[in-house]
Enzyme design. Structure first.
Site, mmCIF file in Angstrom:
data_model
loop_
_atom_site.group_PDB
_atom_site.id
_atom_site.type_symbol
_atom_site.label_atom_id
_atom_site.label_comp_id
_atom_site.label_asym_id
_atom_site.label_seq_id
_atom_site.Cartn_x
_atom_site.Cartn_y
_atom_site.Cartn_z
ATOM 1 N N SER A 1 10.905 -0.498 -29.385
ATOM 2 C CA SER A 1 11.464 -1.064 -30.618
ATOM 3 C C SER A 1 10.322 -1.600 -31.479
ATOM 4 C CB SER A 1 12.475 -2.168 -30.301
ATOM 5 O OG SER A 1 11.811 -3.356 -29.942
ATOM 6 N N VAL B 1 9.713 -4.291 -33.362
ATOM 7 C CA VAL B 1 9.253 -5.678 -33.239
ATOM 8 C C VAL B 1 8.519 -5.882 -31.914
ATOM 9 C CG1 VAL B 1 9.969 -8.110 -33.177
ATOM 10 C CG2 VAL B 1 11.102 -6.527 -34.739
ATOM 11 N N CYS B 2 9.049 -5.296 -30.836
ATOM 12 C CA CYS B 2 8.409 -5.443 -29.523
ATOM 13 C C CYS B 2 7.025 -4.807 -29.518
ATOM 14 C CB CYS B 2 9.256 -4.798 -28.428
ATOM 15 S SG CYS B 2 10.891 -5.503 -28.266
ATOM 16 N N GLY B 3 6.943 -3.633 -30.135
ATOM 17 C CA GLY B 3 5.651 -2.962 -30.199
ATOM 18 C C GLY B 3 4.618 -3.817 -30.895
#
Length: 168
Positions: free
Chosen positions: A49, A51-53
């Site tokens: 995702s 944001v996680c990246g």
């Protein structure tokens, strides 16, 4: 929306539950392996995702800052070890990503960082002291990258506390 009620994150002063999770398909890492240094646990929803990246890439960039505090950084999500391996290679991450995969979310649940309704980890951060006691915990809205400032501030306060108590 009833089933999406968020649990309480484990609070400062609580002993962090030990765990052993896969870091690669054939290697595991346990919390106990990291004892003796500060530990940053970064629970996050999913590898790929956006944001996680960005969040994991940021922690990768500030690893030298974390290392100044002798802090180990560990990412944890419900993705499989194979998924983590591909994600870490693509993003050139230099810290372990642990697979809270089977039973799904079991470790996140122990930390109060699992979203039952969606089957993913909260975006939750924990800083543990050298004895495995939670010093700081924080939950970010799932769509918001919490950044590194809160972690660095907590590590700074932890180091000052340990120094003032005669520990170096």
């Amino acid at each position: 929306m009833g089933q999406l009620l968020m649990g309480q994150l484990l609070a400062p002063g609580v002993s962090a539950p030990d765990f052993t999770l896969h870091v690669t398909p054939d290697q595991t890492l346990s919390l106990d392996d990291l004892r003796g240094r500060s530990i940053v646990l970064a629970f996050y929803p999913a590898d790929w995702s956006p944001v996680c990246g960005d969040q994991m890439a940021l922690y990768n960039q500030v690893l030298p800052e974390f290392r100044k505090y002798d802090a180990a950084v560990v990412g944890i999500s419900v993705d499989s070890a194979w998924c983590h391996q591909a994600f870490a290679e693509t993003r050139h991450l230099h810290f372990p990503l642990l697979a809270d995969f089977e039973p799904k979310g079991a470790v996140a649940s122990q930390y109060g960082a699992y979203r039952n309704g969606e089957g993913v980890c909260e975006r939750a951060l924990f800083v543990l002291d050298r004895d495995g006691i939670i010093f700081w915990s924080y939950r970010s809205p799932i769509a918001v990258n919490p950044g590194a400032d809160g972690i660095l501030d907590a590590l700074d306060r932890l180091e000052n506390q340990e120094t003032s108590h005669g520990r170096t």
